[in-house]
Design a protein around this motif. Structure first.
Motif, short mmCIF file in Angstrom:
data_model
loop_
_atom_site.label_atom_id
_atom_site.label_comp_id
_atom_site.label_asym_id
_atom_site.label_seq_id
_atom_site.Cartn_x
_atom_site.Cartn_y
_atom_site.Cartn_z
N GLU A 1 0.81 -1.21 0.00
CA GLU A 1 0.00 0.00 0.00
C GLU A 1 0.85 1.26 0.00
OE1 GLU A 1 -2.48 -0.31 3.38
OE2 GLU A 1 -3.50 -2.15 2.72
N ALA A 2 2.17 1.11 -0.06
CA ALA A 2 3.08 2.25 -0.01
C ALA A 2 3.56 2.60 -1.41
CB ALA A 2 4.25 1.96 0.92
N LYS A 3 4.55 3.49 -1.46
CA LYS A 3 5.10 3.95 -2.73
C LYS A 3 6.16 2.98 -3.24
CE LYS A 3 4.36 8.76 -1.39
NZ LYS A 3 5.00 10.08 -1.14
N ALA A 4 6.60 3.24 -4.47
CA ALA A 4 7.60 2.36 -5.08
C ALA A 4 8.92 2.42 -4.32
CB ALA A 4 7.81 2.74 -6.54
N THR B 1 -5.45 -4.06 -2.55
CA THR B 1 -4.44 -3.73 -3.57
C THR B 1 -4.68 -4.64 -4.77
OG1 THR B 1 -2.90 -3.21 -1.78
CG2 THR B 1 -1.98 -3.39 -4.00
N PRO B 2 -5.35 -4.15 -5.80
CA PRO B 2 -5.63 -5.03 -6.96
C PRO B 2 -4.38 -5.60 -7.62
CG PRO B 2 -6.98 -3.04 -7.04
CD PRO B 2 -5.98 -2.84 -5.95
N GLY B 3 -3.28 -4.87 -7.58
CA GLY B 3 -2.05 -5.37 -8.21
C GLY B 3 -1.18 -6.18 -7.28
N ALA B 4 -1.75 -6.73 -6.20
CA ALA B 4 -0.97 -7.47 -5.22
C ALA B 4 -0.28 -8.71 -5.81
CB ALA B 4 -1.85 -7.86 -4.04
N PRO B 5 -0.90 -9.51 -6.69
CA PRO B 5 -0.20 -10.69 -7.22
C PRO B 5 1.09 -10.33 -7.96
CG PRO B 5 -2.55 -10.89 -7.62
CD PRO B 5 -2.32 -9.52 -7.10
N GLN B 6 1.05 -9.29 -8.79
CA GLN B 6 2.25 -8.89 -9.52
C GLN B 6 3.32 -8.35 -8.57
OE1 GLN B 6 -0.87 -8.11 -10.48
NE2 GLN B 6 -0.92 -9.54 -12.22
N LEU B 7 2.88 -7.57 -7.57
CA LEU B 7 3.86 -7.01 -6.63
C LEU B 7 4.51 -8.09 -5.77
CD1 LEU B 7 1.91 -3.82 -5.47
CD2 LEU B 7 3.79 -3.96 -7.11
N VAL B 8 3.71 -9.05 -5.30
CA VAL B 8 4.28 -10.15 -4.50
C VAL B 8 5.23 -10.97 -5.35
CG1 VAL B 8 3.74 -12.26 -3.24
CG2 VAL B 8 2.34 -10.23 -2.90
N GLY B 9 4.89 -11.17 -6.64
CA GLY B 9 5.82 -11.87 -7.54
C GLY B 9 7.13 -11.12 -7.69
N GLN B 10 7.08 -9.81 -7.75
CA GLN B 10 8.32 -9.03 -7.82
C GLN B 10 9.14 -9.16 -6.54
OE1 GLN B 10 7.29 -5.02 -8.87
NE2 GLN B 10 6.34 -5.60 -10.81
N PHE B 11 8.45 -9.18 -5.38
CA PHE B 11 9.17 -9.39 -4.12
C PHE B 11 9.84 -10.77 -4.10
CE2 PHE B 11 6.63 -5.90 -2.24
CZ PHE B 11 7.66 -5.23 -1.59
N ILE B 12 9.15 -11.79 -4.62
CA ILE B 12 9.74 -13.14 -4.64
C ILE B 12 10.95 -13.17 -5.55
CG2 ILE B 12 9.31 -15.53 -5.32
CD1 ILE B 12 6.41 -15.16 -4.42
N ALA B 13 10.84 -12.56 -6.73
CA ALA B 13 11.98 -12.53 -7.65
C ALA B 13 13.16 -11.79 -7.04
CB ALA B 13 11.56 -11.89 -8.97
N ARG B 14 12.89 -10.68 -6.38
CA ARG B 14 13.98 -9.93 -5.74
C ARG B 14 14.61 -10.73 -4.60
NH1 ARG B 14 15.26 -4.47 -5.01
NH2 ARG B 14 17.23 -4.44 -3.84
N ALA B 15 13.79 -11.48 -3.84
CA ALA B 15 14.32 -12.29 -2.74
C ALA B 15 15.21 -13.40 -3.27
CB ALA B 15 13.17 -12.86 -1.91
#
Length: 470
Positions: free
Chosen positions: A214-217, A258-272
C-alpha cells in the motif's frame, strides 16, 4: 505640758513589747518612705508601682535565662547560668534544654573530640559511605547462617518474555513504518533483536511486505533491502520461506485492498531469489499444486522476471524506484525520457502522474529546466505550446511549487548565453516563452523582468527605405 504627758501615760500604761513594736513600726515607716521613693522611678516615661516593678524584674530574669540557655546549647553546657536570685553564675555546667538547638547541633555532647563529623563524613541519613570510596568485591562468609552454596555460582540474566500474537502488530508495525521514513536497516535489526519474537519471527517479512503493497515504489525498494539485511542476524532462510508461503495464501484478501498485489508479490519473490534469501528452487516447488489463480499469477510474474534477469535486466530497478536516493544523472535521464514521451503523446495527465512517481519534489526545478531547454532546442511553435500547457497544469495542481518553478527559470536565465551558441535564436524564443508564461499565470512579474535580452543589431539602415537586410 510635761505634767499633761505624764498624766496621759499614767492613764494609758504601755508595755515593753508594745514599745518595741512602736519603735520598729516607726523604723518600718521610715524604710517604707525610702522604698516608695526608690519604687517610683520613671521607666519609658511611665511611673511604676511596686507590683509593676516586680513584674518587670521577673521579665528581665526570664529574658536573661533564655539568653544563657541559648548560649549553653552552643557551648555544650559550659557557659553562664542564672541562680535562683537572678544572679549570673560563671563556670557552671548546665545541660541544654532547647529542643531546637538539639536538632541543629551535630557536635558531640560529651565534650570530647575535635568537632569533626561522625564516622569521617560517612555517617548520616541517606549516606552510603565517604565520597570517592570504592567498594571491593564482597567476600561470602561461609559461616553466615544465611549462606547458601547453590547461590555462589548463580548467574543472573535479563529475561525478555516472548512476544504474543495479539501484541505483534502493535509492536512491529511502528518499527516498519518508521523505517520507511529514515531507511536505516541497522536500527530495525537492533530493535527486532531486542524483542523475543519466538514463533512470531516468520511473521515479520509478511507484515513488512503487506505494508509495502500500500506504499510507494521507493518504500517497496526499502522493504526488499530490509528483508535482505534481516536474513541472518534476525531471520533464517526457513523463516523467509514460511513468510512468503503465508503471503501467497493471503493473496485473495490482499487483492481486495491492492488489486495489483499478485504482480507485486511476484516481484518481491523474484527480488528475494536474486538477493539469495530464497532458494532458486522455491518457485519450482509450487508447480502442479497451485489452485488459486492469484498465486499462479504471482509465481508466473516471479519466474518471468528471473528469466529476464538472466538476459541483463536488473531486478533492483523493477519497482520504478523513486525518491532522492538515486544518482542525479539517473534522475536527469528519467526526466528527459518523461518529456520526450509527453511531446509524442501530448497526455499531460500521464506526465503529471509520472512526475509524482519520481518522488523528488526537491528536484522539480530540474524538470522545469530540462523542459525549457527542450523547447529552446526544438525551435517549433508546437513544442512551445505543449511545454506551456504542461507547466501550467503542474503549477495549477501544485505538483511543482512556486519556488521550484522560479529556480528552474533562473537556471535557464543563467545558462542562456551558452545555449545561444547552439541555438542562435534562443534569446528571442526565451522572451516569447517568458511573456506567455506570465500571461498564463505561471510566473510573476518579478521573474518576467529578470529575463535577459541580448543587445539587438540594426536590421534597417537609414537609406534602405525600410527594407530589412538579410
Amino acid at each position: 505640758m510635761a505634767t499633761d504627758c505624764e498624766a496621759w501615760l499614767n492613764a494609758n500604761p504601755i508595755e515593753a513589747d508594745d514599745l518595741s513594736d512602736s519603735f520598729l513600726s516607726g523604723e518600718e515607716d521610715n524604710a517604707g518612705l525610702v522604698v516608695n521613693k526608690n519604687i517610683k522611678n520613671e521607666i519609658n516615661g511611665n511611673w511604676l508601682t511596686s507590683s509593676s516593678n516586680s513584674i518587670h524584674e521577673a521579665r528581665l530574669k526570664a529574658k536573661a535565662k533564655r539568653r544563657l540557655r541559648k548560649n549553653s546549647s552552643r557551648d555544650s553546657g559550659r557557659g553562664d547560668s542564672l541562680s535562683d536570685n537572678g544572679e549570673v553564675v560563671r563556670g557552671t555546667s548546665v545541660a541544654p534544654t532547647s529542643p531546637k538547638s538539639k536538632l541543629l547541633d551535630r557536635k558531640s555532647r560529651l565534650g570530647k573530640g575535635r568537632g569533626l563529623p561522625k564516622k569521617g563524613g560517612a555517617g548520616g541519613k541517606g549516606v552510603w559511605g565517604r565520597s570517592g570510596e570504592v567498594y571491593g568485591r564482597e567476600v561470602v562468609d561461609q559461616r553466615d547462617p544465611n549462606y547458601d552454596e547453590a547461590q555462589e555460582n548463580c548467574v543472573y540474566e535479563t529475561v525478555v518474555p516472548p512476544l504474543e500474537e495479539k501484541d505483534f502488530q502493535k509492536t512491529v508495525t511502528p518499527i516498519v513504518q518508521e523505517y520507511f521514513e529514515h531507511g536505516d536497516t541497522n536500527e530495525v535489526v537492533e530493535l527486532l533483536a531486542g524483542l523475543n519474537l519466538g514463533p512470531m519471527r516468520s511473521e515479520v517479512p509478511s507484515l513488512a511486505v503487506s505494508l509495502a503493497l500500500e506504499a510507494k515504489a521507493s518504500q517497496r525498494e526499502l522493504t526488499s533491502t530490509l528483508l535482505a539485511d534481516l536474513c541472518g542476524p534476525v531471520l533464517s532462510p526457513s523463516d523467509m520461506e514460511n513468510s512468503f508461503d503465508k503471503l501467497l495464501q493471503q493473496l485473495p484478501d490482499l487483492v481486495l485492498d491492492t488489486p495489483g498485489a499478485p504482480q507485486l508479490v511476484g516481484q518481491f519473490i523474484a527480488r528475494a531469489v536474486r538477493d539469495n534469501i530464497l532458494s532458486k528452487s522455491y518457485i519450482e516447488g509450487f508447480k502442479g499444486r497451485v489452485d488459486c489463480q492469484y498465486t499462479r499469477a504471482s509465481l508466473d510474474r516471479a519466474a518471468v522476471l528471473l528469466k529476464m534477469s538472466r538476459g541483463g535486466l536488473r531486478i533492483d530497478n523493477q519497482w520504478g524506484t523513486g525518491g532522492g536516493q538515486r544518482p542525479v544523472i539517473q534522475l536527469i535521464k528519467e526526466v528527459n525520457l518523461l518529456l520526450k514521451e509527453y511531446i509524442l503523446s501530448g497526455d499531460s495527465k500521464e506526465a503529471e502522474r509520472c512526475v509524482r512517481d519520481l518522488e523528488v519534489p526537491h528536484f522539480h526545478h530540474e524538470f522545469v529546466y530540462e523542459a525549457m531547454v527542450l523547447m529552446l532546442e526544438s525551435k517549433g511553435e508546437k513544442t512551445l505550446r505543449m511545454v506551456l500547457q504542461l507547466l501550467k497544469s503542474l503549477s495549477a495542481s501544485s505538483v511543482i511549487t512556486v519556488d521550484q518553478m522560479r529556480r528552474g527559470f533562473e537556471r535557464v536565465y543563467m545558462d542562456i548565453a551558452e545555449i545561444n551558441i547552439d541555438v542562435p535564436r534562443a534569446y528571442y524564443i526565451l522572451e516569447q516563452f517568458v511573456d506567455k508564461s506570465f500571461v498564463m499565470g505561471i510566473i510573476d512579474v518579478k521573474l518576467r523582468d529578470l529575463c535577459p535580452c541580448r543587445g539587438r543589431k540594426r536590421f534597417v539602415s537609414e537609406g534602405d527605405g525600410g527594407v530589412v537586410k538579410h
